[in-house]
Design an enzyme around this catalytic site. Structure first.
Site, mmCIF file in Angstrom:
data_model
loop_
_atom_site.group_PDB
_atom_site.id
_atom_site.type_symbol
_atom_site.label_atom_id
_atom_site.label_comp_id
_atom_site.label_asym_id
_atom_site.label_seq_id
_atom_site.Cartn_x
_atom_site.Cartn_y
_atom_site.Cartn_z
ATOM 1 N N ASP A 57 0.850 -1.178 0.000
ATOM 2 C CA ASP A 57 0.000 0.000 0.000
ATOM 3 C C ASP A 57 0.890 1.233 0.000
ATOM 4 O O ASP A 57 1.735 1.398 0.875
ATOM 5 C CB ASP A 57 -0.882 -0.031 1.251
ATOM 6 C CG ASP A 57 -1.829 1.147 1.341
ATOM 7 O OD1 ASP A 57 -1.746 2.053 0.495
ATOM 8 O OD2 ASP A 57 -2.645 1.162 2.270
ATOM 9 N N ARG A 110 5.008 1.777 9.956
ATOM 10 C CA ARG A 110 4.968 2.980 9.122
ATOM 11 C C ARG A 110 5.974 3.964 9.701
ATOM 12 O O ARG A 110 5.658 4.758 10.588
ATOM 13 C CB ARG A 110 3.550 3.568 9.082
ATOM 14 C CG ARG A 110 2.542 2.625 8.430
ATOM 15 C CD ARG A 110 1.154 3.219 8.349
ATOM 16 N NE ARG A 110 0.198 2.252 7.792
ATOM 17 C CZ ARG A 110 -1.115 2.451 7.714
ATOM 18 N NH1 ARG A 110 -1.639 3.589 8.152
ATOM 19 N NH2 ARG A 110 -1.908 1.529 7.202
ATOM 20 N N GLN A 125 -4.136 -3.747 12.661
ATOM 21 C CA GLN A 125 -5.502 -3.579 12.193
ATOM 22 C C GLN A 125 -6.056 -4.890 11.660
ATOM 23 O O GLN A 125 -5.319 -5.808 11.319
ATOM 24 C CB GLN A 125 -5.602 -2.489 11.123
ATOM 25 C CG GLN A 125 -4.887 -2.783 9.818
ATOM 26 C CD GLN A 125 -4.978 -1.611 8.845
ATOM 27 O OE1 GLN A 125 -5.040 -0.449 9.235
ATOM 28 N NE2 GLN A 125 -4.980 -1.912 7.569
ATOM 29 N N ASP A 236 -14.190 7.200 4.951
ATOM 30 C CA ASP A 236 -13.613 6.996 6.283
ATOM 31 C C ASP A 236 -14.731 6.970 7.320
ATOM 32 O O ASP A 236 -15.655 7.797 7.270
ATOM 33 C CB ASP A 236 -12.633 8.117 6.638
ATOM 34 C CG ASP A 236 -11.325 8.021 5.868
ATOM 35 O OD1 ASP A 236 -11.063 6.956 5.275
ATOM 36 O OD2 ASP A 236 -10.572 9.014 5.878
ATOM 37 N N GLU A 249 -10.631 8.520 13.545
ATOM 38 C CA GLU A 249 -10.895 7.656 12.391
ATOM 39 C C GLU A 249 -10.605 6.212 12.781
ATOM 40 O O GLU A 249 -9.493 5.874 13.178
ATOM 41 C CB GLU A 249 -10.021 8.053 11.205
ATOM 42 C CG GLU A 249 -10.206 7.144 9.991
ATOM 43 C CD GLU A 249 -9.094 7.281 8.975
ATOM 44 O OE1 GLU A 249 -8.717 6.264 8.380
ATOM 45 O OE2 GLU A 249 -8.577 8.412 8.807
ATOM 46 N N SER A 252 -10.765 3.039 7.291
ATOM 47 C CA SER A 252 -10.787 3.532 5.924
ATOM 48 C C SER A 252 -11.196 2.344 5.064
ATOM 49 O O SER A 252 -10.623 1.261 5.187
ATOM 50 C CB SER A 252 -9.407 4.044 5.514
ATOM 51 O OG SER A 252 -9.383 4.382 4.140
#
Length: 334
Positions: A57, A110, A125, A236, A249, A252
């Protein structure tokens, strides 16, 4: 401006040991609710992919994946950012059909993520994906799926309260749907994050539709990779988080690109060179199933349901000195 916020008078509802137990309880409950609601089967997730596969991604396009050489392959591996594209290939490999799907317990790094109350370089996640028909590539079907997801979160919250009565987070299952353009028109003088906070404060469960393309004022609501979500059929999911007084959030998600949407969005993103990757060739040649999918933040959900003020209270990561000093004697970082 300080990046770590300590809410006035904040005190965790559960102590550190009960928090650990509650995290496991939330994850078990939600997986049961999610799989039942969306008809998903669990599969094993990759931690890394071949950098030449096109499966990683690209997020907003500026984040750098963590790379490492693999001498036996004479190539590099990349730690995943998410499984947005990998899942679609897996659905084909596992021979899933319309109405059925998969989910994976994904862990990622990340490295370029900002460190604050809601962000960490460690990402955990539930990545899920389901096969759909051509006729289901609609806003209405997307909304139906979002409602199924919110119902699963609300069920988890209810079970959590039964086990831990002191935890009183209530999930509003009535979703307010609004497009990113409508949101910009409503708050023309605010930034995208300020718009989210203003709207979600009044509508505690909100789904912002159509994220990635340019709005009328010339900027997108938020950047989104051009090669997995269809920007006209995504969005979102946000909830109002009372301890921090802001929108959070949680997911997504969206209906994924078909061949035409892929070409259009790669042209807009000036990224047509990606068409050389195996994944993109499969989409162009209609060799992959049409799908809907997304990622649901595990630590974010635990934060939301347990009323935590910092993501470091529900996951182990690395923190800079400013964060450590700000949380000292006030917030227990795992």
């Amino acid at each position: 401006m300080e990046k770590t916020i300590i809410p006035k008078g904040y005190k965790s509802i559960l102590d550190v040991y009960d928090t650990q137990t509650a995290i496991g309880f939330i994850k078990r409950c939600f997986e049961e609710a999610l799989t039942g609601s969306l008809k998903l089967k669990r599969v094993s997730a990759p931690l890394f992919v071949d950098e030449q596969s096109g499966l990683n991604d690209n997020l907003s396009g500026s984040e750098r994946p963590v790379k490492f050489d693999v001498p036996a392959l004479n190539n590099n591996g990349e730690i995943v950012h998410s499984l947005a594209k990998w899942k679609r290939v897996a659905l084909k490999q596992y021979d899933f059909h319309v109405g059925n799907g998969l989910y994976a317990d994904m862990n990622a790094i990340r490295r370029d993520e900002e460190l604050d109350n809601l962000h960490s370089i460690y990402v955990d996640q539930w990545d899920w994906e389901r096969v759909i028909s051509k006729e289901q590539r609609t806003i209405d079907y997307l909304k139906e799926t979002v409602q199924d997801l919110v119902n699963a979160i609300a069920e988890t919250s209810s079970r959590l309260h039964t086990k831990y009565p002191k935890v009183e987070t209530v999930i509003d299952t009535k979703i307010s749907f609004i497009t990113s353009q409508e949101l910009a028109d409503l708050y023309p003088d605010l930034t995208s994050k300020e718009r989210e906070n203003a709207y979600v404060k009044e509508h505690p469960t909100t789904f912002i539709l159509q994220i990635g393309d340019l709005l009328n004022h010339g900027e997108p609501h938020d950047k989104r990779a051009p090669d997995y979500d269809d920007w006209t059929l995504n969005g979102d999911l946000l909830f109002w988080h009372e301890p921090l007084g802001c929108a959070i959030e949680l997911s997504s998600m969206g209906i994924r690109v078909d061949d035409q949407a892929l070409i259009t969005q790669l042209e807009k993103a000036n990224a047509k060179s990606r068409l050389e990757y195996p994944f993109h060739q499969q989409v162009l040649n209609n060799e992959l199933p049409l799908t809907i999918g997304g990622g649901i933040g595990q630590s974010r959900m635990c934060m939301l349901l347990l009323g935590k003020a910092h993501i470091g209270e529900v996951q182990v990561s690395l923190w800079d000195e400013e964060t450590i000093d700000a949380c000292k004697d006030k917030i227990f970082l795992l």
